[in-house]
Design a protein around this motif. Structure first.
Motif, PDB file in Angstrom:
ATOM      1  N   ILE A 137       0.791  -1.236   0.000  1.00 30.44           N
ATOM      2  CA  ILE A 137       0.000   0.000   0.000  1.00 30.44           C
ATOM      3  C   ILE A 137       0.823   1.287   0.000  1.00 30.44           C
ATOM      4  N   PRO A 138       1.957   1.384   0.730  1.00 27.45           N
ATOM      5  CA  PRO A 138       2.668   2.666   0.667  1.00 27.45           C
ATOM      6  C   PRO A 138       3.155   2.989  -0.739  1.00 27.45           C
ATOM      7  N   LEU A 139       3.550   1.951  -1.482  1.00 26.22           N
ATOM      8  CA  LEU A 139       4.013   2.202  -2.845  1.00 26.22           C
ATOM      9  C   LEU A 139       2.843   2.513  -3.768  1.00 26.22           C
ATOM     10  N   ILE A 140       1.704   1.829  -3.505  1.00 29.83           N
ATOM     11  CA  ILE A 140       0.520   2.081  -4.331  1.00 29.83           C
ATOM     12  C   ILE A 140       0.046   3.522  -4.150  1.00 29.83           C
ATOM     13  N   ALA A 141       0.209   4.063  -2.934  1.00 27.07           N
ATOM     14  CA  ALA A 141      -0.292   5.407  -2.653  1.00 27.07           C
ATOM     15  C   ALA A 141       0.559   6.491  -3.322  1.00 27.07           C
ATOM     16  N   VAL A 142       1.871   6.239  -3.440  1.00 29.79           N
ATOM     17  CA  VAL A 142       2.775   7.317  -3.859  1.00 29.79           C
ATOM     18  C   VAL A 142       2.520   7.764  -5.295  1.00 29.79           C
TER      19      VAL A 142
ATOM     20  N   TRP B  54       3.499   5.996   3.584  1.00 30.45           N
ATOM     21  CA  TRP B  54       2.789   5.974   4.876  1.00 30.45           C
ATOM     22  C   TRP B  54       2.413   7.379   5.327  1.00 30.45           C
ATOM     23  N   TYR B  55       3.255   8.377   5.010  1.00 29.00           N
ATOM     24  CA  TYR B  55       2.895   9.769   5.325  1.00 29.00           C
ATOM     25  C   TYR B  55       1.543  10.089   4.708  1.00 29.00           C
ATOM     26  N   LEU B  56       1.415   9.757   3.395  1.00 28.79           N
ATOM     27  CA  LEU B  56       0.165  10.066   2.695  1.00 28.79           C
ATOM     28  C   LEU B  56      -1.026   9.425   3.390  1.00 28.79           C
ATOM     29  N   LEU B  57      -0.840   8.214   3.896  1.00 29.03           N
ATOM     30  CA  LEU B  57      -1.956   7.479   4.483  1.00 29.03           C
ATOM     31  C   LEU B  57      -2.237   7.887   5.921  1.00 29.03           C
ATOM     32  N   LEU B  58      -1.180   8.229   6.682  1.00 27.16           N
ATOM     33  CA  LEU B  58      -1.338   8.340   8.135  1.00 27.16           C
ATOM     34  C   LEU B  58      -1.417   9.773   8.674  1.00 27.16           C
TER      35      LEU B  58
ATOM     36  N   SER C 241       7.108  -2.788  10.682  1.00 26.91           N
ATOM     37  CA  SER C 241       6.529  -4.088  10.317  1.00 26.91           C
ATOM     38  C   SER C 241       6.295  -4.134   8.817  1.00 26.91           C
ATOM     39  N   ASN C 242       5.907  -2.998   8.236  1.00 28.74           N
ATOM     40  CA  ASN C 242       5.718  -2.957   6.787  1.00 28.74           C
ATOM     41  C   ASN C 242       7.032  -3.202   6.054  1.00 28.74           C
ATOM     42  N   ALA C 243       8.105  -2.596   6.571  1.00 27.98           N
ATOM     43  CA  ALA C 243       9.385  -2.699   5.870  1.00 27.98           C
ATOM     44  C   ALA C 243       9.942  -4.118   5.930  1.00 27.98           C
ATOM     45  N   TYR C 244       9.762  -4.819   7.055  1.00 24.76           N
ATOM     46  CA  TYR C 244      10.434  -6.105   7.233  1.00 24.76           C
ATOM     47  C   TYR C 244       9.530  -7.312   7.114  1.00 24.76           C
ATOM     48  N   LEU C 245       8.214  -7.076   6.925  1.00 20.72           N
ATOM     49  CA  LEU C 245       7.279  -8.184   6.741  1.00 20.72           C
ATOM     50  C   LEU C 245       7.727  -9.174   5.654  1.00 20.72           C
ATOM     51  N   PRO C 246       8.238  -8.698   4.494  1.00 20.97           N
ATOM     52  CA  PRO C 246       8.661  -9.655   3.466  1.00 20.97           C
ATOM     53  C   PRO C 246       9.676 -10.677   3.970  1.00 20.97           C
TER      54      PRO C 246
ATOM     55  N   VAL D 285      16.142   5.098   9.696  1.00 19.72           N
ATOM     56  CA  VAL D 285      15.337   5.982   8.855  1.00 19.72           C
ATOM     57  C   VAL D 285      13.861   5.962   9.278  1.00 19.72           C
ATOM     58  N   THR D 286      13.284   4.770   9.419  1.00 17.72           N
ATOM     59  CA  THR D 286      11.872   4.675   9.764  1.00 17.72           C
ATOM     60  C   THR D 286      11.553   5.309  11.115  1.00 17.72           C
ATOM     61  N   PRO D 287      12.287   4.996  12.190  1.00 17.83           N
ATOM     62  CA  PRO D 287      11.965   5.681  13.458  1.00 17.83           C
ATOM     63  C   PRO D 287      12.090   7.193  13.362  1.00 17.83           C
ATOM     64  N   SER D 288      13.072   7.677  12.612  1.00 19.88           N
ATOM     65  CA  SER D 288      13.241   9.129  12.616  1.00 19.88           C
ATOM     66  C   SER D 288      12.186   9.807  11.751  1.00 19.88           C
ATOM     67  N   LEU D 289      11.709   9.143  10.683  1.00 19.01           N
ATOM     68  CA  LEU D 289      10.678   9.770   9.859  1.00 19.01           C
ATOM     69  C   LEU D 289       9.277   9.544  10.432  1.00 19.01           C
ATOM     70  N   MET D 290       8.996   8.337  10.896  1.00 18.76           N
ATOM     71  CA  MET D 290       7.637   8.018  11.345  1.00 18.76           C
ATOM     72  C   MET D 290       7.431   8.320  12.821  1.00 18.76           C
ATOM     73  N   GLY D 291       8.514   8.464  13.571  1.00 19.18           N
ATOM     74  CA  GLY D 291       8.367   8.731  14.997  1.00 19.18           C
ATOM     75  C   GLY D 291       8.876  10.112  15.368  1.00 19.18           C
ATOM     76  N   GLY D 292       9.961  10.504  14.740  1.00 19.52           N
ATOM     77  CA  GLY D 292      10.551  11.799  15.035  1.00 19.52           C
ATOM     78  C   GLY D 292      11.029  11.877  16.476  1.00 19.52           C
ATOM     79  N   ALA D 293      10.968  13.071  17.033  1.00 18.06           N
ATOM     80  CA  ALA D 293      11.468  13.282  18.386  1.00 18.06           C
ATOM     81  C   ALA D 293      10.573  12.614  19.432  1.00 18.06           C
ATOM     82  N   ASN D 294       9.336  12.274  19.035  1.00 20.20           N
ATOM     83  CA  ASN D 294       8.423  11.651  20.004  1.00 20.20           C
ATOM     84  C   ASN D 294       8.816  10.227  20.357  1.00 20.20           C
ATOM     85  N   VAL D 295       9.542   9.575  19.470  1.00 18.59           N
ATOM     86  CA  VAL D 295       9.896   8.175  19.705  1.00 18.59           C
ATOM     87  C   VAL D 295      11.418   8.021  19.653  1.00 18.59           C
ATOM     88  N   PRO D 296      12.110   8.386  20.731  1.00 17.53           N
ATOM     89  CA  PRO D 296      13.579   8.337  20.696  1.00 17.53           C
ATOM     90  C   PRO D 296      14.108   6.917  20.837  1.00 17.53           C
ATOM     91  N   MET D 297      14.034   6.158  19.752  1.00 19.61           N
ATOM     92  CA  MET D 297      14.623   4.814  19.776  1.00 19.61           C
ATOM     93  C   MET D 297      16.135   4.957  19.745  1.00 19.61           C
TER      94      MET D 297
END
Lengths: 265, 315
Positions: free
Chosen positions: A21-26, B150-154, B188-193, B253-265
């Protein structure tokens, strides 16, 4: 029985949609005519594609990425093929350890690798230079090339080399006319994979860039951190487009799934 | 790795050719051949040694130097970096947060991944190939692009919030992005495969006649899944979990973009120490602690499964 099978199928389809879905959305979002990106897009226009050309930093970063990815793939394939040939063909003592060492950069987090190289490069005056950048990217590409070429060599019939030698070919001719054509598919898929690994990389690159040398994923990363700009959607779509082309080629030669099947830590 | 060259066969031909001293000749030839191999190996070995092993050891060495000045005027060898790490509540809570979020993303990818892997195992090779291509291809697209999707969706005015508000389920947009939930979704999206491929590989190896035998003996499909398929796929589950966990622990990359300063992993904290605060020795210590926590968790997790009642599955 039927109900369970259906449930499994529905869950699987949902899971696959979740992956894609993230790729489909972009891609649709990049064609929006509004001033902000959204999925589904509002209207249709190509304005965000023409705007890429107005943003010099994206164009420059794109060519930087392309250049470094090609060079990193080239060096990784060069070193990696020689190394994999040596491991597969010769009875080198401790070759199991050699393979582990050469694929080790894969099991160290890229963040830690980037930090180590930044700290190591700084006194050597390599930090923030294109040489340093290239070395770092070659290091992260080498494990994949080693794995792919070793897999390619696992079914290699060395009698062919022997036959050529018996028929009077010198070692270089044997390599050029017999060995190379047979391992070429593995080298090409290793190279393509290395290209994509380098082209997509953010984490290691973050420690290797300088203000006047940046790559496309880095530009996307920093634009996303600063502002929610629709230009990211069109640039991302370009990245997706390039990736899809290479994925199709990779699938034809080697099979994308097999590449990752061998990527066990 | 098995030696691929057939030496026995070669020795015979040598003996036929040179009847004088076959033994010595072969030995010399063998040695010469591995020397040639070594020559091919030298460039890559030097490269990996010089630009991977040495830098990694160098920051391990640096992590035992503590200094407060950036120029290192007061540098002394000590364990101070590690002591600070394990006593300061900020770093401790960051470690806990990292482990917690990684565990969540393992859980999400296990739940979403198992049905996909099961479907792949039950499909024809052709369908299996298509599904593999579909799920593995996103791994070859840059992570920043996937995060942007995910930005677009969330986002607060993104697709999911708009949809939920339109159907009247919520009044105010949910905080999906820049939260722990956002990071779990991204990871989970990135590593599910990887999870799917690991489980699918172990499912392919299950003998289909086992399930048939179960059915003949009267086991319901659910029961045969729980007593045959699931236990036999456990090695795949374990290796998938280990892979997703260690990748999630060290993702930056994912924690810093999707969490930012709120999620200091931890990776975000480490990045700040190195690139913003320029505390290299402390950052090095943090890097090795991250590596250590990941390796230890993986070790204990695998051990726990090997010792459980499913031991026989692991040979």
């Amino acid at each position: 029985m039927k109900a369970l099978g259906k449930l499994r199928l529905v869950l699987a389809v949902l899971g696959i949609i979740y992956i894609l879905i993230p790729l489909i959305a972009v891609v649709p979002a990049s064609f929006t005519s509004a001033n902000y990106p959204s999925f589904p897009p509002k209207g249709f226009s190509l304005q965000w594609y023409t705007k890429i050309l107005e943003r010099q930093e994206f164009v420059e970063a794109f060519f930087n990425s392309l250049q470094f990815a090609c060079l990193a793939a080239f060096f990784a394939v060069l070193f990696g093929t020689l190394g994999a040939l040596a491991i597969a063909k010769y009875d080198i003592p401790g070759k199991h350890y050699v393979t582990s060492i050469l694929t080790a950069p894969l099991s160290v987090p890229q963040l830690v690798l980037g930090i180590a190289l930044l700290i190591y490069f700084t006194p050597m005056m390599l930090a923030g230079t294109s040489t340093g950048f290239l070395i770092a990217h070659t290091i992260i590409c080498i494990p994949y090339v080693i794995r792919l070429v070793l897999t390619g060599l696992s079914g290699f019939d060395y009698n062919l080399e022997k036959a050529a030698a018996i028929l009077g070919a010198n070692p270089f001719i044997v390599f050029w006319k017999v060995t190379l054509p047979l391992i070429r598919p593995a080298m090409i898929s290793g190279g393509l994979f290395a290209f994509l690994t380098s082209f997509d990389n953010v984490t290691v690159s973050l420690f290797m860039i300088s203000p006047n040398m940046r790559t496309l994923p880095i530009e996307i990363f920093s634009t996303m951190q600063d502002a929610y700009n629709p230009i990211v959607a069109s640039v991302s779509s370009v990245v997706i487009f390039i990736s899809v082309i290479l994925i199709v080629v990779l699938e034809k030669i080697h099979g994308v799934g097999k590449v990752f099947g061998g990527t066990q830590h | 790795m098995e030696p691929l060259r057939n030496y026995a066969d070669q020795e015979v031909s040598e003996q036929v050719k040179v009847t004088g001293e076959p033994q010595r000749k072969t030995k010399v030839r063998k040695r010469r051949s591995w020397i040639a191999g070594l020559l091919l190996l030298i460039p890559i070995l030097l490269f990996v040694f010089g630009f991977f092993i040495v830098p990694m050891l160098y920051i391990l060495y640096l992590s035992f130097i503590s200094t407060d000045n950036l120029n290192g005027a007061d540098a002394v060898y000590s364990l101070q970096n590690y002591i600070t790490l394990f006593t300061d509540s900020y770093y401790l809570s960051s470690m806990w947060l990292t482990v917690k979020i990684s565990l969540y993303s393992v859980l999400v990818s296990l739940i979403l991944g198992y049905p996909i892997a099961l479907t792949m195992a039950k499909s024809s090779p052709k369908i299996r190939g298509y599904i593999t291509l579909l799920i593995a291809s996103p791994l070859l697209v840059s992570i920043v692009v996937r995060n942007f999707g995910w930005y677009l969706l969330l986002l607060p005015n993104g697709t999911i919030n708009q949809f939920l508000m339109n159907i009247g389920l919520i009044k105010k947009p949910l905080n999906l992005l820049f939260s722990e939930l956002g990071v779990v979704i991204g990871l989970s999206n990135a590593y599910l495969p990887f999870m799917v491929l690991a489980i699918a590989t172990s499912l392919y190896n299950i003998d289909p006649s086992l399930e048939k035998a179960g059915a003949i003996l009267g086991a319901s499909p659910m029961r045969s899944f729980l007593t045959i398929t699931l236990p036999l796929s456990l090695p795949g589950i374990v290796s998938g979990c280990v892979l997703v966990f260690s990748l999630s622990m060290s993702a930056y990359v994912t924690p810093s973009l999707m969490g930012g300063a709120n999620v200091p992993m931890m990776p975000v904290v480490i990045y700040d120490q190195i690139n913003t605060l320029l505390k290299w020795t402390f950052g090095s210590a943090l890097s090795y602690v991250l590596l250590g926590i990941t390796l230890l968790s993986v070790f204990f997790f695998t051990r726990a499964f090997e010792k459980s009642k499913f031991r026989e599955v692991f040979r």
